[in-house]
Enzyme design. Structure first.
Site, PDB file in Angstrom:
ATOM      1  N   SER A  97     -44.374 -20.599 -15.031  1.00  0.00           N
ATOM      2  CA  SER A  97     -45.592 -21.400 -14.964  1.00  0.00           C
ATOM      3  C   SER A  97     -45.738 -22.246 -16.216  1.00  0.00           C
ATOM      4  O   SER A  97     -45.832 -21.725 -17.331  1.00  0.00           O
ATOM      5  CB  SER A  97     -46.817 -20.499 -14.810  1.00  0.00           C
TER       6      SER A  97
ATOM      7  N   HIS B 295     -43.340 -23.914 -11.698  1.00  0.00           N
ATOM      8  CA  HIS B 295     -44.699 -23.797 -11.181  1.00  0.00           C
ATOM      9  C   HIS B 295     -45.633 -24.620 -12.062  1.00  0.00           C
ATOM     10  O   HIS B 295     -45.714 -24.397 -13.272  1.00  0.00           O
ATOM     11  CB  HIS B 295     -45.126 -22.327 -11.177  1.00  0.00           C
TER      12      HIS B 295
ATOM     13  N   ASP C   4     -49.479 -25.644 -12.589  1.00  0.00           N
ATOM     14  CA  ASP C   4     -50.864 -25.327 -12.266  1.00  0.00           C
ATOM     15  C   ASP C   4     -51.756 -26.527 -12.575  1.00  0.00           C
ATOM     16  O   ASP C   4     -51.899 -26.917 -13.734  1.00  0.00           O
ATOM     17  CB  ASP C   4     -51.341 -24.119 -13.074  1.00  0.00           C
TER      18      ASP C   4
ATOM     19  N   MET D 103     -55.487 -27.918 -12.659  1.00  0.00           N
ATOM     20  CA  MET D 103     -56.858 -27.408 -12.719  1.00  0.00           C
ATOM     21  C   MET D 103     -57.819 -28.549 -13.016  1.00  0.00           C
ATOM     22  O   MET D 103     -57.500 -29.440 -13.812  1.00  0.00           O
ATOM     23  CB  MET D 103     -56.979 -26.330 -13.795  1.00  0.00           C
TER      24      MET D 103
ATOM     25  N   HIS E  18     -49.344 -26.217  -7.747  1.00  0.00           N
ATOM     26  CA  HIS E  18     -50.434 -25.347  -7.307  1.00  0.00           C
ATOM     27  C   HIS E  18     -51.751 -26.039  -7.643  1.00  0.00           C
ATOM     28  O   HIS E  18     -52.140 -26.123  -8.806  1.00  0.00           O
ATOM     29  CB  HIS E  18     -50.296 -24.006  -8.031  1.00  0.00           C
TER      30      HIS E  18
ATOM     31  N   MET F 285     -55.308 -26.012  -8.036  1.00  0.00           N
ATOM     32  CA  MET F 285     -56.521 -25.210  -8.213  1.00  0.00           C
ATOM     33  C   MET F 285     -57.675 -26.174  -8.465  1.00  0.00           C
ATOM     34  O   MET F 285     -58.260 -26.218  -9.557  1.00  0.00           O
ATOM     35  CB  MET F 285     -56.343 -24.220  -9.366  1.00  0.00           C
TER      36      MET F 285
ATOM     37  N   MET G  59     -52.919 -14.642  -5.503  1.00  0.00           N
ATOM     38  CA  MET G  59     -53.305 -14.568  -6.913  1.00  0.00           C
ATOM     39  C   MET G  59     -53.577 -13.113  -7.291  1.00  0.00           C
ATOM     40  O   MET G  59     -54.379 -12.433  -6.636  1.00  0.00           O
ATOM     41  CB  MET G  59     -54.556 -15.408  -7.165  1.00  0.00           C
TER      42      MET G  59
ATOM     43  N   GLY H 275     -54.200 -18.654 -18.294  1.00  0.00           N
ATOM     44  CA  GLY H 275     -52.971 -17.888 -18.398  1.00  0.00           C
ATOM     45  C   GLY H 275     -53.183 -16.630 -19.221  1.00  0.00           C
ATOM     46  O   GLY H 275     -54.188 -16.464 -19.906  1.00  0.00           O
ATOM     47  N   GLY H 276     -52.204 -15.733 -19.153  1.00  0.00           N
ATOM     48  CA  GLY H 276     -52.227 -14.543 -19.984  1.00  0.00           C
ATOM     49  C   GLY H 276     -53.196 -13.465 -19.570  1.00  0.00           C
ATOM     50  O   GLY H 276     -53.508 -12.573 -20.372  1.00  0.00           O
TER      51      GLY H 276
ATOM     52  N   ASP I  89     -48.814 -14.681  -8.234  1.00  0.00           N
ATOM     53  CA  ASP I  89     -49.092 -15.365  -9.498  1.00  0.00           C
ATOM     54  C   ASP I  89     -50.203 -14.636 -10.254  1.00  0.00           C
ATOM     55  O   ASP I  89     -51.303 -14.458  -9.732  1.00  0.00           O
ATOM     56  CB  ASP I  89     -49.525 -16.804  -9.188  1.00  0.00           C
ATOM     57  N   GLY I  90     -49.882 -14.206 -11.495  1.00  0.00           N
ATOM     58  CA  GLY I  90     -50.911 -13.632 -12.350  1.00  0.00           C
ATOM     59  C   GLY I  90     -50.509 -12.305 -12.959  1.00  0.00           C
ATOM     60  O   GLY I  90     -50.397 -11.306 -12.237  1.00  0.00           O
TER      61      GLY I  90
ATOM     62  N   GLY J 268     -45.822 -16.878 -16.384  1.00  0.00           N
ATOM     63  CA  GLY J 268     -46.055 -17.818 -17.469  1.00  0.00           C
ATOM     64  C   GLY J 268     -45.791 -17.206 -18.821  1.00  0.00           C
ATOM     65  O   GLY J 268     -44.751 -17.426 -19.441  1.00  0.00           O
ATOM     66  N   THR J 269     -46.736 -16.399 -19.283  1.00  0.00           N
ATOM     67  CA  THR J 269     -46.642 -15.804 -20.613  1.00  0.00           C
ATOM     68  C   THR J 269     -45.377 -14.976 -20.787  1.00  0.00           C
ATOM     69  O   THR J 269     -44.708 -15.054 -21.822  1.00  0.00           O
ATOM     70  CB  THR J 269     -47.880 -14.928 -20.882  1.00  0.00           C
TER      71      THR J 269
END
Length: 230
Positions: free
Chosen positions: A8, A33, A35, A37, A66, A68, A137, A144-145, A175-176, A197-198
């Site tokens: 991500s 990916h 994101d 927003m 994605h 959002m 999700m 993130g994180g 995701d998440g 991501g992280t």
């Protein structure tokens, strides 16, 4: 099928996006990916079609965009024109979901639908014939994180059973809070694409982080093949 990893971009260094994309591509990522927003559907703002278009010439990875955002029907085709391969919208954000998915499919896009943690799997049942991916999700979207929400895992299993019963070729993406510890949980439930991501971009060695995610799914008993046990 083998587990795919989609790093991500939300966790990347935004001052070095081109280099960050090249780094995860060289490390074995399967998709990228992105994101998007808007500060309304989620409490954060990231980037628009211009960033997607700017990165597109510099990567061969499929771009997994994605959205959002509220009213994604207003912007989805802009992201498609910018170079998105897969466009995912939230069922919570679209009034006429069937219409939007149909329109994007007619324009050659792969399409996905996303579910927030509290949204039940049944909300996507009627559009499964149209979609390529369902994104579950496992955190509340927007940042993130965040910490993985384990209570969502049974929903992944229910979704896997739903897809198997309809004999559809639909991939489940998660995701998440995905890392080497949580990846086996979601893969066992039926996930095939892991957004991370992280755990990827902040890792000391990106290649090892991606490899660990792919190997986390090896040897687990997958719900889609063993539905009665989940």
């Amino acid at each position: 099928m083998a587990v795919k990893v989609a790093p991500s971009l939300l966790a990347a260094d935004f001052g070095r996006l081109r280099e960050e994309v090249a780094r995860v591509e060289a490390a074995g990522a399967d998709l990228l990916h992105l994101d998007v927003m808007d500060g309304h559907f989620v409490p954060n703002i990231t980037f628009g079609p211009q960033v997607v278009a700017a990165l597109r010439p510099h990567s061969r990875l499929p771009f997994d965009v994605h959205l959002m955002i509220e009213q994604p029907e207003r912007y989805a085709e802009d992201f498609l024109a910018a170079g998105a391969d897969l466009i995912t919208v939230h069922v919570e954000a679209v009034v006429h979901l069937h219409r939007l998915l149909t329109r994007l499919k007619e324009r050659g896009a792969m399409v996905g639908v996303a579910l927030n943690p509290s949204t039940p799997a049944v909300m996507v049942e009627e559009v499964l014939p149209l979609v390529d991916v369902v994104l579950v999700m496992t955190v509340n979207p927007g940042f993130g994180g965040q910490k993985f929400i384990p209570e969502v895992v049974p929903k992944i299993a229910r979704l896997a059973r739903m897809i198997a019963a309809k004999e559809k070729q639909v991939l489940i993406e998660v995701d998440g809070g995905i890392d080497a510890a949580t990846a086996p949980l979601v893969v066992e439930a039926g996930a095939q694409i892991l957004v991370a991501g992280t755990s990827v971009f902040k890792a000391d060695k990106v290649e090892e982080a991606i490899r660990a995610l792919k190997e986390a799914g090896k040897g687990v008993e997958v719900c889609g093949r063993n539905a009665d046990r989940h």
